[in-house]
Motif scaffolding. Structure first.
Motif, PDB file in Angstrom:
ATOM      1  N   ALA A   1      11.058   4.536  -5.939  1.00 52.33           N
ATOM      2  CA  ALA A   1       9.922   3.758  -5.805  1.00 52.33           C
ATOM      3  C   ALA A   1       9.710   3.032  -7.086  1.00 52.33           C
ATOM      4  O   ALA A   1       9.436   1.732  -7.196  1.00 52.33           O
ATOM      5  CB  ALA A   1       8.477   4.798  -5.612  1.00 52.33           C
TER       6      ALA A   1
ATOM      7  N   MET B   1       0.724  -1.221   0.150  1.00 47.60           N
ATOM      8  CA  MET B   1       0.051   0.099   0.027  1.00 47.60           C
ATOM      9  C   MET B   1       0.965   1.369  -0.045  1.00 47.60           C
ATOM     10  O   MET B   1       0.677   2.287  -0.843  1.00 47.60           O
ATOM     11  CB  MET B   1      -0.915  -0.120   1.286  1.00 47.60           C
ATOM     12  N   LEU B   2       1.869   1.158   0.942  1.00 47.13           N
ATOM     13  CA  LEU B   2       2.921   2.259   0.906  1.00 47.13           C
ATOM     14  C   LEU B   2       3.634   2.505  -0.484  1.00 47.13           C
ATOM     15  O   LEU B   2       3.583   3.759  -0.693  1.00 47.13           O
ATOM     16  CB  LEU B   2       3.822   2.202   2.151  1.00 47.13           C
ATOM     17  N   LEU B   3       3.823   1.244  -1.130  1.00 43.65           N
ATOM     18  CA  LEU B   3       4.583   1.683  -2.223  1.00 43.65           C
ATOM     19  C   LEU B   3       3.741   2.093  -3.547  1.00 43.65           C
ATOM     20  O   LEU B   3       4.350   3.074  -4.094  1.00 43.65           O
ATOM     21  CB  LEU B   3       5.239   0.202  -2.759  1.00 43.65           C
ATOM     22  N   HIS B   4       2.508   1.757  -3.245  1.00 49.98           N
ATOM     23  CA  HIS B   4       1.528   1.990  -4.363  1.00 49.98           C
ATOM     24  C   HIS B   4       1.179   3.840  -4.061  1.00 49.98           C
ATOM     25  O   HIS B   4       1.445   4.324  -5.114  1.00 49.98           O
ATOM     26  CB  HIS B   4       0.292   1.466  -4.170  1.00 49.98           C
ATOM     27  N   THR B   5       1.230   4.184  -3.103  1.00 51.65           N
ATOM     28  CA  THR B   5       1.341   5.346  -2.687  1.00 51.65           C
ATOM     29  C   THR B   5       2.118   6.564  -3.154  1.00 51.65           C
ATOM     30  O   THR B   5       2.044   7.392  -3.672  1.00 51.65           O
ATOM     31  CB  THR B   5       0.489   5.941  -1.243  1.00 51.65           C
ATOM     32  N   LEU B   6       3.403   5.892  -2.934  1.00 47.10           N
ATOM     33  CA  LEU B   6       4.487   6.592  -3.212  1.00 47.10           C
ATOM     34  C   LEU B   6       4.742   6.656  -4.825  1.00 47.10           C
ATOM     35  O   LEU B   6       5.303   7.421  -5.357  1.00 47.10           O
ATOM     36  CB  LEU B   6       5.921   5.947  -3.040  1.00 47.10           C
ATOM     37  N   TYR B   7       4.151   5.547  -5.540  1.00 48.64           N
ATOM     38  CA  TYR B   7       4.334   5.432  -6.924  1.00 48.64           C
ATOM     39  C   TYR B   7       3.300   6.514  -7.514  1.00 48.64           C
ATOM     40  O   TYR B   7       3.646   7.195  -8.420  1.00 48.64           O
ATOM     41  CB  TYR B   7       3.474   4.003  -7.435  1.00 48.64           C
TER      42      TYR B   7
ATOM     43  N   ASP C   1       9.395  -5.679   4.198  1.00 49.00           N
ATOM     44  CA  ASP C   1       9.107  -4.176   4.351  1.00 49.00           C
ATOM     45  C   ASP C   1      10.360  -3.524   4.959  1.00 49.00           C
ATOM     46  O   ASP C   1      10.582  -2.378   4.446  1.00 49.00           O
ATOM     47  CB  ASP C   1       8.059  -3.946   5.494  1.00 49.00           C
TER      48      ASP C   1
ATOM     49  N   ALA D   1      12.559  -0.487   3.028  1.00 45.71           N
ATOM     50  CA  ALA D   1      12.651   0.775   3.772  1.00 45.71           C
ATOM     51  C   ALA D   1      14.079   1.267   3.690  1.00 45.71           C
ATOM     52  O   ALA D   1      14.449   2.430   3.324  1.00 45.71           O
ATOM     53  CB  ALA D   1      12.170   0.771   5.157  1.00 45.71           C
TER      54      ALA D   1
END
Length: 205
Positions: free
Chosen positions: A99, A1-7, A171, A175
């Motif tokens: 990312a 989810m975090l990676l998708h947001t950063l994408y 994760d 990071a």
């Protein structure tokens, strides 16, 4: 989810910086939107075409086209204040680079390609969009100049895949790799670190 947001943050930032490049070339609004989309989504598209990974991300998720074209057109409206946000966009560009790199490496891993090819897939994802932007703007691509850009992508991908190979938690590895890549890219800009240049001026005749 975090990676998708950063994408998503990355493609928006890339589209906005591409819009500024389009403005420097006096492109019309269609050109601005097109260049924003090509820059933000071109790396992932090139990776998927080369690896045979279909459908392309923006075909599967057409909203990515709306995000990038919208961000590019928004830039036209706020261009007068963009110079005040230079460092913010440099940081966002670094976020996007790392990312995109990790996402590209993940795609390569899911397709079962060898680790070196997965690293190349990460670099293509992170860097080719900028190459397409510069080519369309008739500039020497940043990738082929002395700045630490592709090398940051390669090192980030190698660190990420190396950590996974050692069996570390995903994760944690993500990071560490992202922090390393962002820090190296920002330090390279701040300290003006460059790759060695090849200069040949002798006439062959």
């Amino acid at each position: 989810m975090l990676l998708h947001t950063l994408y998503l943050v990355g493609i928006v930032a890339e589209a906005m910086t591409a819009a500024l490049a389009a403005g420097r070339r006096s492109m019309d609004w269609v050109g601005v939107a097109l260049l924003g989309c090509v820059t933000a989504l071109g790396g992932g598209s090139a990776r998927d075409v080369l690896l045979g990974n279909y459908p392309l991300a923006w075909v599967k998720h057409p909203e990515y086209l709306a995000f990038t074209a919208g961000a590019a057109l928004l830039t036209i409206l706020i261009a007068r204040v963009m110079h005040h946000l230079r460092w913010a966009f440099l940081v966002l560009d670094a976020v996007g680079l790392v990312a995109f790199t990790i996402i590209g490496c993940d795609v390569g891993l899911r397709m079962g390609v060898p680790v070196p090819i997965a690293i190349v897939a990460g670099m293509i994802t992170g860097c080719v969009g900028g190459v397409l932007r510069d080519v369309l703007c008739n500039d020497v691509p940043l990738l082929f100049r002395a700045e630490l850009y592709a090398s940051v992508s390669v090192l980030t991908g190698a660190l990420y895949l190396g950590g996974l190979h050692l069996g570390l938690a995903h994760d944690l590895v993500m990071a560490i790799a992202m922090t390393f890549g962002m820090t190296l890219r920002i330090l390279a800009i701040w300290r003006k670190w460059n790759m060695p240049k090849f200069i040949y001026e002798r006439d062959l005749h």
